[in-house]
Design a protein around this motif. Structure first.
Motif, PDB file in Angstrom:
ATOM      1  N   ALA A 176     -17.193  51.319  45.083  1.00 56.69           N
ATOM      2  CA  ALA A 176     -16.215  50.405  45.678  1.00 56.69           C
ATOM      3  C   ALA A 176     -14.841  50.613  45.046  1.00 56.69           C
ATOM      4  O   ALA A 176     -14.725  50.967  43.869  1.00 56.69           O
ATOM      5  CB  ALA A 176     -16.662  48.960  45.491  1.00 56.69           C
ATOM      6  N   GLU A 177     -13.817  50.387  45.818  1.00 61.47           N
ATOM      7  CA  GLU A 177     -12.433  50.610  45.375  1.00 61.47           C
ATOM      8  C   GLU A 177     -12.105  49.833  44.108  1.00 61.47           C
ATOM      9  O   GLU A 177     -11.422  50.321  43.223  1.00 61.47           O
ATOM     10  CB  GLU A 177     -11.476  50.197  46.507  1.00 61.47           C
ATOM     11  N   SER A 178     -12.597  48.600  44.020  1.00 66.32           N
ATOM     12  CA  SER A 178     -12.274  47.773  42.854  1.00 66.32           C
ATOM     13  C   SER A 178     -12.964  48.244  41.570  1.00 66.32           C
ATOM     14  O   SER A 178     -12.552  47.867  40.480  1.00 66.32           O
ATOM     15  CB  SER A 178     -12.652  46.319  43.129  1.00 66.32           C
ATOM     16  N   PHE A 179     -14.017  49.057  41.695  1.00 60.76           N
ATOM     17  CA  PHE A 179     -14.733  49.542  40.510  1.00 60.76           C
ATOM     18  C   PHE A 179     -14.296  50.935  40.081  1.00 60.76           C
ATOM     19  O   PHE A 179     -14.711  51.399  39.030  1.00 60.76           O
ATOM     20  CB  PHE A 179     -16.243  49.561  40.759  1.00 60.76           C
ATOM     21  N   ARG A 180     -13.489  51.615  40.840  1.00 62.76           N
ATOM     22  CA  ARG A 180     -13.076  52.979  40.492  1.00 62.76           C
ATOM     23  C   ARG A 180     -12.147  52.969  39.285  1.00 62.76           C
ATOM     24  O   ARG A 180     -11.378  52.050  39.077  1.00 62.76           O
ATOM     25  CB  ARG A 180     -12.368  53.637  41.668  1.00 62.76           C
ATOM     26  N   GLY A 181     -12.251  54.008  38.502  1.00 62.76           N
ATOM     27  CA  GLY A 181     -11.387  54.131  37.327  1.00 62.76           C
ATOM     28  C   GLY A 181     -12.026  53.508  36.103  1.00 62.76           C
ATOM     29  O   GLY A 181     -13.176  53.764  35.766  1.00 62.76           O
ATOM     30  N   TRP A 182     -11.247  52.657  35.414  1.00 60.99           N
ATOM     31  CA  TRP A 182     -11.699  52.072  34.148  1.00 60.99           C
ATOM     32  C   TRP A 182     -12.884  51.128  34.270  1.00 60.99           C
ATOM     33  O   TRP A 182     -13.745  51.124  33.388  1.00 60.99           O
ATOM     34  CB  TRP A 182     -10.540  51.371  33.445  1.00 60.99           C
ATOM     35  N   PRO A 183     -12.978  50.302  35.337  1.00 63.80           N
ATOM     36  CA  PRO A 183     -14.150  49.413  35.389  1.00 63.80           C
ATOM     37  C   PRO A 183     -15.475  50.174  35.399  1.00 63.80           C
ATOM     38  O   PRO A 183     -16.384  49.839  34.638  1.00 63.80           O
ATOM     39  CB  PRO A 183     -13.945  48.639  36.692  1.00 63.80           C
ATOM     40  N   ILE A 184     -15.593  51.203  36.222  1.00 60.95           N
ATOM     41  CA  ILE A 184     -16.852  51.951  36.259  1.00 60.95           C
ATOM     42  C   ILE A 184     -17.038  52.765  34.986  1.00 60.95           C
ATOM     43  O   ILE A 184     -18.162  52.978  34.528  1.00 60.95           O
ATOM     44  CB  ILE A 184     -16.949  52.828  37.535  1.00 60.95           C
ATOM     45  N   ALA A 185     -15.946  53.195  34.371  1.00 60.90           N
ATOM     46  CA  ALA A 185     -16.046  53.936  33.110  1.00 60.90           C
ATOM     47  C   ALA A 185     -16.584  53.036  32.000  1.00 60.90           C
ATOM     48  O   ALA A 185     -17.426  53.455  31.201  1.00 60.90           O
ATOM     49  CB  ALA A 185     -14.683  54.499  32.724  1.00 60.90           C
ATOM     50  N   LEU A 186     -16.122  51.792  31.946  1.00 60.61           N
ATOM     51  CA  LEU A 186     -16.616  50.865  30.918  1.00 60.61           C
ATOM     52  C   LEU A 186     -18.063  50.467  31.167  1.00 60.61           C
ATOM     53  O   LEU A 186     -18.849  50.339  30.215  1.00 60.61           O
ATOM     54  CB  LEU A 186     -15.713  49.641  30.849  1.00 60.61           C
ATOM     55  N   ILE A 187     -18.421  50.287  32.431  1.00 69.15           N
ATOM     56  CA  ILE A 187     -19.819  49.993  32.752  1.00 69.15           C
ATOM     57  C   ILE A 187     -20.701  51.178  32.368  1.00 69.15           C
ATOM     58  O   ILE A 187     -21.766  51.015  31.765  1.00 69.15           O
ATOM     59  CB  ILE A 187     -19.968  49.644  34.248  1.00 69.15           C
ATOM     60  N   GLY A 188     -20.244  52.376  32.690  1.00 65.80           N
ATOM     61  CA  GLY A 188     -20.999  53.580  32.331  1.00 65.80           C
ATOM     62  C   GLY A 188     -21.118  53.763  30.834  1.00 65.80           C
ATOM     63  O   GLY A 188     -22.159  54.194  30.326  1.00 65.80           O
ATOM     64  N   ALA A 189     -20.057  53.445  30.105  1.00 61.32           N
ATOM     65  CA  ALA A 189     -20.107  53.546  28.640  1.00 61.32           C
ATOM     66  C   ALA A 189     -21.126  52.555  28.072  1.00 61.32           C
ATOM     67  O   ALA A 189     -21.856  52.875  27.127  1.00 61.32           O
ATOM     68  CB  ALA A 189     -18.728  53.303  28.039  1.00 61.32           C
ATOM     69  N   GLY A 190     -21.194  51.373  28.650  1.00 59.48           N
ATOM     70  CA  GLY A 190     -22.188  50.396  28.215  1.00 59.48           C
ATOM     71  C   GLY A 190     -23.610  50.861  28.487  1.00 59.48           C
ATOM     72  O   GLY A 190     -24.504  50.696  27.655  1.00 59.48           O
ATOM     73  N   VAL A 191     -23.815  51.477  29.657  1.00 60.46           N
ATOM     74  CA  VAL A 191     -25.148  52.000  29.987  1.00 60.46           C
ATOM     75  C   VAL A 191     -25.503  53.162  29.057  1.00 60.46           C
ATOM     76  O   VAL A 191     -26.644  53.275  28.604  1.00 60.46           O
ATOM     77  CB  VAL A 191     -25.203  52.424  31.474  1.00 60.46           C
ATOM     78  N   MET A 192     -24.516  54.020  28.740  1.00 63.55           N
ATOM     79  CA  MET A 192     -24.772  55.113  27.792  1.00 63.55           C
ATOM     80  C   MET A 192     -25.133  54.567  26.416  1.00 63.55           C
ATOM     81  O   MET A 192     -26.016  55.091  25.735  1.00 63.55           O
ATOM     82  CB  MET A 192     -23.553  56.028  27.680  1.00 63.55           C
ATOM     83  N   ALA A 193     -24.442  53.510  25.984  1.00 60.88           N
ATOM     84  CA  ALA A 193     -24.742  52.916  24.681  1.00 60.88           C
ATOM     85  C   ALA A 193     -26.160  52.355  24.667  1.00 60.88           C
ATOM     86  O   ALA A 193     -26.889  52.510  23.679  1.00 60.88           O
ATOM     87  CB  ALA A 193     -23.730  51.823  24.356  1.00 60.88           C
ATOM     88  N   LEU A 194     -26.576  51.738  25.770  1.00 64.53           N
ATOM     89  CA  LEU A 194     -27.954  51.236  25.845  1.00 64.53           C
ATOM     90  C   LEU A 194     -28.963  52.377  25.846  1.00 64.53           C
ATOM     91  O   LEU A 194     -30.030  52.277  25.238  1.00 64.53           O
ATOM     92  CB  LEU A 194     -28.131  50.377  27.098  1.00 64.53           C
ATOM     93  N   ALA A 195     -28.633  53.470  26.516  1.00 66.52           N
ATOM     94  CA  ALA A 195     -29.530  54.624  26.524  1.00 66.52           C
ATOM     95  C   ALA A 195     -29.669  55.220  25.125  1.00 66.52           C
ATOM     96  O   ALA A 195     -30.763  55.609  24.717  1.00 66.52           O
ATOM     97  CB  ALA A 195     -29.007  55.676  27.498  1.00 66.52           C
TER      98      ALA A 195
END
Length: 193
Positions: free
Chosen positions: A164-183
């Motif tokens: 979604a347009e509102s998640f592109r850029g930094w929002p999805i990057a921060l969510i992805g970083a959180g998922v990577m940290a959990l992994a």
């Protein structure tokens, strides 16, 4: 030798400087989705080398200069200039040793990387031996390089129409970083029986 391997894997995966401790966030956040892979590997190699040299040299300074004179409280004031002074010669040495990687322009990213100072302080406070210090610094550098590559891949793959347009850029990057940290936290029980 098994302690060396255990400390190496622990520093790279379990106690990752970026995803677990949050020490090397600034250079990782400066990676853009258009980042050249060679520049990314140059930053990873430079950080790895700087971590290994600074941690081991800082440990020697602590053991043979600060500790015998009971000046342990001056660690920060000794290690900070040590980290800064080593960057320029290290980049020059790496650019001669590996001329295919672009090491120019990495000075600000290495100066802002507090992982070097943080790990040096952790190693001296933990009272590690020479082999453990080498393993922790090498593992931390490899873990930083891994997180840097994963974050660049995340930014590259997240720029598509499925998000979604509102998640592109930094929002999805921060969510992805959180998922990577959990992994990476999943590696926490790797060596328990």
């Amino acid at each position: 030798m098994s302690e060396f391997i255990l400390a190496l894997i622990s520093a790279a995966l379990i106690n990752n400087l970026v995803l677990h401790q949050g020490l090397a966030i600034d250079p990782v956040l400066n990676v853009s989705k258009d980042c050249d892979r060679r520049r990314l590997h140059a930053l990873g190699l430079a950080t790895l080398t700087l971590l290994v040299v600074t941690c081991n040299l800082g440990r020697l300074i602590y053991l043979y200069a600060l500790h015998p004179l009971q000046l342990e409280y001056l660690r920060l004031f000794v290690f900070l200039p040590l980290c800064v002074v080593l960057i320029e010669p290290l980049l020059g040495l790496l650019s001669r040793a590996v001329p295919t990687l672009p090491f120019n322009g990495l000075m600000p990213l290495l100066l802002s990387n507090v992982a070097v100072l943080g790990l040096t302080l952790q190693v001296t406070e933990g009272g590690y031996g020479a082999l453990q210090t080498l393993a922790w610094s090498l593992g931390a550098g490899l873990g930083f390089w891994l997180a840097l590559g994963l974050f660049a891949d995340l930014l590259e793959r997240s720029d598509n129409e499925a998000i979604a347009e509102s998640f592109r850029g930094w929002p999805i990057a921060l969510i992805g970083a959180g998922v990577m940290a959990l992994a990476f936290l999943g590696f926490n029980g790797l060596f328990t029986s």
